[in-house]
Design a protein around this motif. Structure first.
Motif, PDB file in Angstrom:
ATOM      1  N   TRP A   1      14.143  10.329 -12.723  1.00  0.00           N
ATOM      2  CA  TRP A   1      15.445  10.163 -13.383  1.00  0.00           C
ATOM      3  C   TRP A   1      16.358   9.267 -12.560  1.00  0.00           C
ATOM      4  N   PHE A   2      16.103   9.237 -11.249  1.00  0.00           N
ATOM      5  CA  PHE A   2      16.950   8.469 -10.339  1.00  0.00           C
ATOM      6  C   PHE A   2      16.289   7.202  -9.821  1.00  0.00           C
ATOM      7  N   ASP A   3      14.951   7.163  -9.753  1.00  0.00           N
ATOM      8  CA  ASP A   3      14.312   6.019  -9.093  1.00  0.00           C
ATOM      9  C   ASP A   3      13.717   5.000 -10.055  1.00  0.00           C
ATOM     10  N   MET A   4      13.686   5.298 -11.358  1.00  0.00           N
ATOM     11  CA  MET A   4      13.035   4.384 -12.301  1.00  0.00           C
ATOM     12  C   MET A   4      13.609   2.976 -12.226  1.00  0.00           C
ATOM     13  N   GLU A   5      14.916   2.855 -12.153  1.00  0.00           N
ATOM     14  CA  GLU A   5      15.537   1.534 -12.154  1.00  0.00           C
ATOM     15  C   GLU A   5      15.092   0.696 -10.953  1.00  0.00           C
ATOM     16  N   ASP A   6      14.830   1.342  -9.810  1.00  0.00           N
ATOM     17  CA  ASP A   6      14.361   0.589  -8.641  1.00  0.00           C
ATOM     18  C   ASP A   6      12.981   0.000  -8.893  1.00  0.00           C
ATOM     19  N   TRP A   7      12.084   0.785  -9.490  1.00  0.00           N
ATOM     20  CA  TRP A   7      10.753   0.251  -9.806  1.00  0.00           C
ATOM     21  C   TRP A   7      10.858  -0.907 -10.794  1.00  0.00           C
ATOM     22  N   LEU A   8      11.761  -0.764 -11.756  1.00  0.00           N
ATOM     23  CA  LEU A   8      11.897  -1.801 -12.776  1.00  0.00           C
ATOM     24  C   LEU A   8      12.519  -3.075 -12.209  1.00  0.00           C
ATOM     25  N   LYS A   9      13.498  -2.943 -11.305  1.00  0.00           N
ATOM     26  CA  LYS A   9      14.084  -4.123 -10.668  1.00  0.00           C
ATOM     27  C   LYS A   9      12.997  -4.982 -10.023  1.00  0.00           C
ATOM     28  N   ALA A  10      12.144  -4.320  -9.247  1.00  0.00           N
ATOM     29  CA  ALA A  10      11.083  -5.056  -8.555  1.00  0.00           C
ATOM     30  C   ALA A  10      10.094  -5.653  -9.542  1.00  0.00           C
ATOM     31  N   LEU A  11       9.748  -4.893 -10.566  1.00  0.00           N
ATOM     32  CA  LEU A  11       8.746  -5.376 -11.521  1.00  0.00           C
ATOM     33  C   LEU A  11       9.255  -6.577 -12.308  1.00  0.00           C
ATOM     34  N   ILE A  12      10.524  -6.563 -12.690  1.00  0.00           N
ATOM     35  CA  ILE A  12      11.090  -7.703 -13.418  1.00  0.00           C
ATOM     36  C   ILE A  12      10.985  -8.975 -12.584  1.00  0.00           C
ATOM     37  N   THR A  13      11.241  -8.849 -11.282  1.00  0.00           N
ATOM     38  CA  THR A  13      11.147 -10.010 -10.397  1.00  0.00           C
ATOM     39  C   THR A  13       9.750 -10.601 -10.401  1.00  0.00           C
ATOM     40  N   VAL A  14       8.731  -9.767 -10.238  1.00  0.00           N
ATOM     41  CA  VAL A  14       7.371 -10.298 -10.066  1.00  0.00           C
ATOM     42  C   VAL A  14       6.729 -10.701 -11.387  1.00  0.00           C
ATOM     43  N   LEU A  15       7.146 -10.086 -12.497  1.00  0.00           N
ATOM     44  CA  LEU A  15       6.584 -10.478 -13.793  1.00  0.00           C
ATOM     45  C   LEU A  15       7.028 -11.864 -14.229  1.00  0.00           C
TER      46      LEU A  15
ATOM     47  N   PRO B   1       0.795  -1.239   0.000  1.00  0.00           N
ATOM     48  CA  PRO B   1       0.000   0.000   0.000  1.00  0.00           C
ATOM     49  C   PRO B   1       0.821   1.279   0.000  1.00  0.00           C
ATOM     50  N   TRP B   2       2.089   1.206   0.403  1.00  0.00           N
ATOM     51  CA  TRP B   2       2.926   2.391   0.455  1.00  0.00           C
ATOM     52  C   TRP B   2       3.473   2.788  -0.917  1.00  0.00           C
ATOM     53  N   LEU B   3       3.550   1.856  -1.849  1.00  0.00           N
ATOM     54  CA  LEU B   3       4.320   2.086  -3.073  1.00  0.00           C
ATOM     55  C   LEU B   3       3.806   3.233  -3.948  1.00  0.00           C
ATOM     56  N   PRO B   4       2.495   3.391  -4.150  1.00  0.00           N
ATOM     57  CA  PRO B   4       2.065   4.450  -5.074  1.00  0.00           C
ATOM     58  C   PRO B   4       2.536   5.843  -4.692  1.00  0.00           C
ATOM     59  N   GLY B   5       2.705   6.123  -3.414  1.00  0.00           N
ATOM     60  CA  GLY B   5       3.080   7.473  -2.993  1.00  0.00           C
ATOM     61  C   GLY B   5       4.562   7.702  -2.840  1.00  0.00           C
ATOM     62  N   LEU B   6       5.388   6.702  -3.139  1.00  0.00           N
ATOM     63  CA  LEU B   6       6.825   6.825  -2.901  1.00  0.00           C
ATOM     64  C   LEU B   6       7.565   7.283  -4.150  1.00  0.00           C
ATOM     65  N   ALA B   7       8.718   7.928  -3.923  1.00  0.00           N
ATOM     66  CA  ALA B   7       9.573   8.372  -5.031  1.00  0.00           C
ATOM     67  C   ALA B   7      10.983   8.568  -4.484  1.00  0.00           C
ATOM     68  N   GLY B   8      11.925   8.756  -5.402  1.00  0.00           N
ATOM     69  CA  GLY B   8      13.295   9.001  -4.994  1.00  0.00           C
ATOM     70  C   GLY B   8      13.898   7.829  -4.253  1.00  0.00           C
ATOM     71  N   ASP B   9      14.630   8.113  -3.183  1.00  0.00           N
ATOM     72  CA  ASP B   9      15.266   7.048  -2.413  1.00  0.00           C
ATOM     73  C   ASP B   9      14.254   6.068  -1.836  1.00  0.00           C
ATOM     74  N   PHE B  10      13.035   6.529  -1.604  1.00  0.00           N
ATOM     75  CA  PHE B  10      12.030   5.658  -1.007  1.00  0.00           C
ATOM     76  C   PHE B  10      11.546   4.575  -1.975  1.00  0.00           C
ATOM     77  N   ALA B  11      11.929   4.690  -3.261  1.00  0.00           N
ATOM     78  CA  ALA B  11      11.613   3.622  -4.211  1.00  0.00           C
ATOM     79  C   ALA B  11      12.347   2.337  -3.866  1.00  0.00           C
TER      80      ALA B  11
ATOM     81  N   LEU C   1       7.385   9.327 -16.691  1.00  0.00           N
ATOM     82  CA  LEU C   1       7.993  10.558 -16.195  1.00  0.00           C
ATOM     83  C   LEU C   1       9.462  10.653 -16.596  1.00  0.00           C
ATOM     84  N   ASN C   2      10.162   9.528 -16.532  1.00  0.00           N
ATOM     85  CA  ASN C   2      11.564   9.502 -16.921  1.00  0.00           C
ATOM     86  C   ASN C   2      11.729   9.951 -18.370  1.00  0.00           C
TER      87      ASN C   2
END
Length: 317
Positions: A105-119, A10-20, A53-54
């Motif tokens: 510009w800085f957090d996209m790779e973190d979102w993608l790392k997680a998404l690759i795992t679950v996909l 539930p926390w993920l939609p509102g996070l950005a930057g280092d919090f990704a 956004l990136n």
């Protein structure tokens, strides 16, 4: 681990930057055995937003400052300040929106790392709506030139599950019905098809040399890396029902259906063509089931509908 994923989701939609990095933690919990399903309604959408956004950052930066920001050397503070200043002067988008754009510009790779795992999990892919997968493909294509992970997300969001295939052997006038799930690329499909179909021609199977067991294991559940001394060799050239060459480097979703069904036509390999990797996505376990050998009339029906192979590709000859 499942409870941790459910608590973090539930926390993920509102996070950005280092919090990704929270998304990376959630992905790690899935790798350690947790169920990814709590992330199905939040992580793909947030990753799609990050890529969207990136994609905007270079254009915004060009208005705010000279040159192009570097993901390694530019500081978060520098980028945010420049883009927020642009937002104030232009009035649109607002400061909050521009901050989120800058953070991507800085957090996209973190979102993608997680998404690759679950996909890599079939039930997770099935739970992601088709329109979200379409967004992932669109936004990933826009940034794939600067992000290998985005290219992987594009391909993973294109993976076919419970997909029927008709495979034809024109020389023997025979055909086969199969069902495919979780196959990441066409070379992997080549290997699995050879394993399922090559056998005793007297029993209706395709004559030929069966693939080495290590190749099949690398294409399914074992270490995918075969190395230069034991590359998986294709046993067929494959064309689709419209006569187009099926490139081993492509993905199954690229195969154009014929009358609503993906049809593959087998031809002799014409020399060795090998690959040192059995599958691209290590955590995605494929299935390819031979459902039945087609009867003569059904095989003939499909054989009369296909277009002759157009053998004008260098690798097809």
């Amino acid at each position: 681990m499942t409870a941790a994923v459910e608590a973090l989701a539930p926390w993920l939609p509102g996070l950005a930057g280092d919090f990704a990095k929270t998304a990376v933690l959630a992905g790690a919990c899935v790798e350690w055995g947790g169920s990814p399903m709590a992330l199905a309604n939040v992580l793909p959408q947030r990753a799609a937003e990050a890529m969207m956004l990136n994609d905007l950052v270079p254009g915004c930066w060009a208005e705010a400052a000279p040159g192009r920001p570097e993901q390694v050397s530019a500081s978060t503070k520098q980028l945010v300040q420049a883009l927020v200043t642009l937002a104030r002067s232009k009035g649109h988008p607002d400061t909050g929106d521009m901050t989120r754009i800058a953070m991507s510009w800085f957090d996209m790779e973190d979102w993608l790392k997680a998404l690759i795992t679950v996909l890599g999990h079939g039930p997770f892919r099935a739970a992601v709506p088709a329109e979200v997968k379409a967004e992932l493909r669109e936004y990933a294509a826009a940034v794939a030139d600067r992000s290998q992970r985005a290219a992987w997300v594009r391909d993973l969001s294109n993976v076919l599950d419970d997909e029927p295939l008709v495979v034809l052997n024109p020389r023997a006038r025979r055909g086969y019905a199969l069902t495919m799930s979780g196959v990441g690329d066409n070379f992997q499909l080549h290997t699995l098809l050879a394993d399922r179909l090559i056998g005793d021609s007297g029993q209706g199977m395709v004559p030929g040399v069966r693939p080495d067991r290590s190749w099949v294991e690398a294409a399914t559940e074992a270490d995918p890396y075969l190395g230069p001394d034991n590359p998986a060799l294709r046993r067929f050239r494959i064309f689709d029902g419209h006569g187009a060459y099926v490139h081993p480097e492509g993905v199954p979703a690229d195969i154009e259906p014929l009358d609503g069904t993906r049809v593959l036509v087998l031809h002799s390999p014409n020399g060795d063509y090998g690959m040192g990797v059995g599958r691209v996505f290590q955590n995605m376990i494929p299935t390819l089931n031979l459902d039945r050998v087609l009867g003569p009339d059904e095989a003939q029906f499909w054989l009369t509908r296909i277009t002759p192979a157009v053998e004008n590709d260098l690798m097809a000859s």
